[in-house]
Enzyme design. Structure first.
Site, PDB file in Angstrom:
ATOM      1  N   HIS A 124       0.861  -1.178   0.000  1.00 19.92           N
ATOM      2  CA  HIS A 124       0.000   0.000   0.000  1.00 19.92           C
ATOM      3  C   HIS A 124       0.901   1.233   0.000  1.00 19.92           C
ATOM      4  O   HIS A 124       2.072   1.168   0.391  1.00 19.92           O
ATOM      5  CB  HIS A 124      -0.869   0.015   1.249  1.00 19.92           C
ATOM      6  CG  HIS A 124      -1.983  -0.982   1.235  1.00 19.92           C
ATOM      7  ND1 HIS A 124      -3.148  -0.794   1.940  1.00 19.92           N
ATOM      8  CD2 HIS A 124      -2.130  -2.177   0.608  1.00 19.92           C
ATOM      9  CE1 HIS A 124      -3.948  -1.810   1.754  1.00 19.92           C
ATOM     10  NE2 HIS A 124      -3.357  -2.677   0.957  1.00 19.92           N
TER      11      HIS A 124
ATOM     12  N   GLU B  67       1.127   3.811   1.934  1.00 22.74           N
ATOM     13  CA  GLU B  67       1.720   4.162   3.225  1.00 22.74           C
ATOM     14  C   GLU B  67       2.915   3.272   3.554  1.00 22.74           C
ATOM     15  O   GLU B  67       3.929   3.757   4.048  1.00 22.74           O
ATOM     16  CB  GLU B  67       0.679   4.018   4.353  1.00 22.74           C
ATOM     17  CG  GLU B  67      -0.505   4.952   4.220  1.00 22.74           C
ATOM     18  CD  GLU B  67      -1.689   4.332   3.497  1.00 22.74           C
ATOM     19  OE1 GLU B  67      -2.832   4.667   3.850  1.00 22.74           O
ATOM     20  OE2 GLU B  67      -1.490   3.513   2.565  1.00 22.74           O
TER      21      GLU B  67
ATOM     22  N   CYS C  42      -6.095   2.270   5.919  1.00 18.63           N
ATOM     23  CA  CYS C  42      -6.800   1.039   6.295  1.00 18.63           C
ATOM     24  C   CYS C  42      -6.218   0.532   7.621  1.00 18.63           C
ATOM     25  O   CYS C  42      -5.274   1.112   8.165  1.00 18.63           O
ATOM     26  CB  CYS C  42      -6.635  -0.012   5.200  1.00 18.63           C
ATOM     27  SG  CYS C  42      -4.949  -0.664   5.045  1.00 18.63           S
TER      28      CYS C  42
ATOM     29  N   CYS D  52      -2.413  -0.336   7.369  1.00 18.67           N
ATOM     30  CA  CYS D  52      -1.555   0.844   7.298  1.00 18.67           C
ATOM     31  C   CYS D  52      -1.584   1.641   8.603  1.00 18.67           C
ATOM     32  O   CYS D  52      -0.555   2.172   9.019  1.00 18.67           O
ATOM     33  CB  CYS D  52      -1.947   1.697   6.102  1.00 18.67           C
ATOM     34  SG  CYS D  52      -1.571   0.863   4.538  1.00 18.67           S
TER      35      CYS D  52
END
Length: 157
Positions: A52, A54, A82, A85
């Site tokens: 992801h 992040e 999310c 993260c």
């Protein structure tokens, strides 16, 4: 520098993901007013669910400072993090998260979950939602285009 300037830098990362056919989310990690980590979604590119925006930005920031602890850093993300993260942000000791769009389905800061507000957790993470229309719009455009494609073209996503 203002939050909007760094959100703009995160948005530039989201555009990179968009052009690659990845879900268009971008992030930058900032320390002392300087970007030390950049990232955008790379799950398809890396064939790994962990990539992801992040996570990619945190990894680059850790390399930049030579430490896993990012105590005095702020992460700017185009979309509310999310659960995974949010956990990575807590574990890396980032002090604040700024995001430009809510994630009503999976957001872990204010939408579905409120992890950073949980007083039982040992981490104190400040957060700020700075509404950014283009951060929301790029996601809407991406998923609208995706729905128009035949399902066989979307299998890697």
């Amino acid at each position: 520098m203002s939050e909007k300037i760094f959100l703009e830098e995160a948005y530039k990362e989201a555009l990179k993901a968009y052009k690659k056919g990845e879900v268009p989310i971008g992030a930058v990690v900032v320390k002392d007013g300087k970007i030390i980590g950049r990232g955008h979604n790379k799950r398809i590119e890396k064939k790994n669910a962990l990539y992801h925006a992040e996570i990619v930005a945190i990894e680059e920031a850790c390399k930049s400072v030579g430490n896993w602890r990012l105590d005095d850093c702020v992460i700017y993300v185009t979309v509310e993090p999310c659960v995974m993260c949010a956990g990575a942000i807590m574990q890396s000791r980032i002090r604040k998260v700024v995001f430009g769009a809510k994630d009503e389905k999976g957001g872990a800061v204010v939408s579905q979950y409120t992890l950073f507000s949980n007083k039982k957790l040992p981490f104190k993470i400040d957060f700020s939602y700075v509404e950014c229309e283009k951060c929301s719009q790029i996601l809407k455009d991406f998923f609208k285009e995706r729905r128009l494609k035949p399902s066989s073209e979307n299998q890697e996503e």
